[in-house]
Design a protein around this motif. Structure first.
Motif, mmCIF file in Angstrom:
data_model
loop_
_atom_site.group_PDB
_atom_site.id
_atom_site.type_symbol
_atom_site.label_atom_id
_atom_site.label_comp_id
_atom_site.label_asym_id
_atom_site.label_seq_id
_atom_site.Cartn_x
_atom_site.Cartn_y
_atom_site.Cartn_z
ATOM 1 N N ASP A 136 80.932 -65.897 30.440
ATOM 2 C CA ASP A 136 80.774 -67.755 30.654
ATOM 3 C C ASP A 136 81.593 -67.546 28.517
ATOM 4 N N GLN A 137 82.253 -68.469 27.861
ATOM 5 C CA GLN A 137 82.339 -68.733 27.514
ATOM 6 C C GLN A 137 81.744 -69.937 26.035
ATOM 7 N N GLN A 138 81.025 -70.393 26.562
ATOM 8 C CA GLN A 138 80.311 -71.006 25.815
ATOM 9 C C GLN A 138 79.518 -70.004 25.347
ATOM 10 N N LYS A 139 78.062 -69.436 26.482
ATOM 11 C CA LYS A 139 77.465 -68.599 25.886
ATOM 12 C C LYS A 139 77.935 -67.725 25.177
ATOM 13 N N GLY A 170 79.390 -68.100 22.626
ATOM 14 C CA GLY A 170 80.044 -68.224 21.158
ATOM 15 C C GLY A 170 81.693 -68.638 21.569
ATOM 16 N N LEU A 171 82.442 -68.739 21.787
ATOM 17 C CA LEU A 171 83.730 -69.554 22.054
ATOM 18 C C LEU A 171 83.713 -70.423 23.237
ATOM 19 N N PRO A 172 83.495 -71.574 22.580
ATOM 20 C CA PRO A 172 82.874 -72.516 23.559
ATOM 21 C C PRO A 172 84.960 -73.962 23.617
ATOM 22 N N LEU A 173 85.786 -73.483 22.576
ATOM 23 C CA LEU A 173 86.607 -74.463 22.390
ATOM 24 C C LEU A 173 87.552 -73.174 22.698
ATOM 25 N N THR A 174 88.921 -73.923 24.500
ATOM 26 C CA THR A 174 89.909 -73.049 24.775
ATOM 27 C C THR A 174 90.977 -74.344 24.397
ATOM 28 N N ARG A 191 97.539 -69.633 25.047
ATOM 29 C CA ARG A 191 95.641 -70.229 25.266
ATOM 30 C C ARG A 191 95.226 -69.825 24.613
ATOM 31 N N VAL A 192 94.699 -69.910 24.029
ATOM 32 C CA VAL A 192 93.657 -69.762 22.774
ATOM 33 C C VAL A 192 92.010 -70.049 22.200
ATOM 34 N N MET A 193 91.167 -68.919 22.302
ATOM 35 C CA MET A 193 89.702 -69.545 22.666
ATOM 36 C C MET A 193 88.663 -69.680 21.234
ATOM 37 N N THR A 243 99.471 -78.350 19.107
ATOM 38 C CA THR A 243 98.358 -78.488 19.910
ATOM 39 C C THR A 243 97.463 -79.276 20.553
ATOM 40 N N SER A 244 96.935 -78.626 21.976
ATOM 41 C CA SER A 244 96.001 -79.742 23.381
ATOM 42 C C SER A 244 95.069 -79.187 22.641
ATOM 43 N N PHE A 245 93.868 -79.774 22.984
ATOM 44 C CA PHE A 245 92.421 -79.521 23.493
ATOM 45 C C PHE A 245 91.697 -79.838 24.964
ATOM 46 N N SER A 246 91.253 -78.345 25.278
ATOM 47 C CA SER A 246 90.979 -78.238 26.830
ATOM 48 C C SER A 246 89.380 -79.731 26.379
ATOM 49 N N LEU A 247 89.185 -81.050 27.522
ATOM 50 C CA LEU A 247 87.964 -81.255 27.102
ATOM 51 C C LEU A 247 86.970 -80.846 28.430
ATOM 52 N N MET A 248 87.434 -80.147 29.542
ATOM 53 C CA MET A 248 86.444 -80.127 30.019
ATOM 54 C C MET A 248 88.222 -79.143 31.339
ATOM 55 N N GLN A 249 87.650 -77.471 32.142
ATOM 56 C CA GLN A 249 87.949 -77.406 33.328
ATOM 57 C C GLN A 249 87.559 -77.608 34.350
ATOM 58 N N VAL A 250 88.614 -77.876 35.134
ATOM 59 C CA VAL A 250 88.163 -78.659 36.204
ATOM 60 C C VAL A 250 88.683 -77.690 37.325
ATOM 61 N N LYS A 251 88.777 -76.160 37.341
ATOM 62 C CA LYS A 251 89.235 -75.534 37.888
ATOM 63 C C LYS A 251 89.337 -74.343 37.280
ATOM 64 N N ASP A 252 88.480 -73.144 38.019
ATOM 65 C CA ASP A 252 88.730 -71.485 37.238
ATOM 66 C C ASP A 252 88.767 -70.692 38.512
ATOM 67 N N SER A 253 89.715 -70.410 38.851
ATOM 68 C CA SER A 253 89.861 -69.437 40.230
ATOM 69 C C SER A 253 90.561 -68.184 40.196
ATOM 70 N N ARG A 254 89.919 -67.172 40.153
ATOM 71 C CA ARG A 254 90.559 -65.878 39.671
ATOM 72 C C ARG A 254 91.073 -65.508 41.402
ATOM 73 N N VAL A 255 90.539 -65.412 42.487
ATOM 74 C CA VAL A 255 91.714 -65.426 43.343
ATOM 75 C C VAL A 255 92.801 -66.097 44.133
ATOM 76 N N PHE A 256 93.159 -65.547 44.449
ATOM 77 C CA PHE A 256 94.709 -66.105 44.301
ATOM 78 C C PHE A 256 95.613 -65.525 45.698
ATOM 79 N N ARG A 257 96.434 -67.047 46.394
ATOM 80 C CA ARG A 257 96.459 -66.979 48.352
ATOM 81 C C ARG A 257 97.337 -66.130 48.363
ATOM 82 N N LYS A 258 98.004 -65.610 48.953
ATOM 83 C CA LYS A 258 99.766 -65.376 49.187
ATOM 84 C C LYS A 258 100.130 -65.737 50.727
ATOM 85 N N PRO A 259 101.041 -66.702 50.877
ATOM 86 C CA PRO A 259 101.165 -67.454 52.079
ATOM 87 C C PRO A 259 101.442 -66.343 53.213
#
Length: 153
Positions: free
Chosen positions: A57-60, A62-66, A109-111, A137-153
């Motif tokens: 968890d990047q917040q916990k 100590g790197l809360p900004l993306t 992508r920078v933290m 530079t653009s600041f991420s306000l909120m992460q809407v999705k974070d998936s590490r499981v990708f799908r193969k057709p």
């Protein structure tokens, strides 16, 4: 290596939980433990599975900004590109770097811990890399999705 449906099932299960036991994994993919472990080793040896990591968890941590940083280079000569890419690889703040098509050359992508931390990073690191012509530079306000499981057709 040609992946079959069992290999893909193993990969998806390991992406979802890389710490599960071989016994639990084998049961989920309908294999006995020995063939399951053998397939995992084959996937590792072939480089399909590149490694295992903890999801932190990047917040916990100590790197809360993306931040997403688009970089444009002045020139695209090999030495400029090589210098830029080597400098980026050495920066721990950069979590990802992608070569792009379109108006910018790279997307980073920078933290960062704070705006001051990001400003220091830009001034002391990115601005010092030769050949950089534009930074956006653009600041991420909120992460809407974070998936590490990708799908193969």
């Amino acid at each position: 290596m040609k992946l079959d449906k069992t290999d893909i099932a193993i990969i998806r299960e390991l992406q979802a939980d890389g710490r599960q036991s071989n016994l639990a994994l084998a049961e989920k993919v309908n294999l006995s433990p020995s063939p399951c472990l053998r397939r995992i080793r084959q996937l590792e040896e072939a480089g399909v599975i590149k490694g295992y990591a903890a999801v932190v968890d990047q917040q916990k941590y100590g790197l809360p900004l993306t931040l997403f940083v688009r970089i444009t280079l002045k020139r695209h000569k090999r030495d400029v590109v090589d210098t830029f890419e080597a400098a980026i690889r050495a920066l721990p703040e950069v979590i990802e770097c992608h070569l792009l098509t379109g108006s910018a050359d790279y997307l980073l992508r920078v933290m960062a811990a704070s705006l001051q931390d990001y400003e220091r990073f830009m001034r002391e690191e990115i601005h010092e890399i030769p050949g950089v012509s534009a930074i956006d530079t653009s600041f991420s306000l909120m992460q809407v999705k974070d998936s590490r499981v990708f799908r193969k057709p």
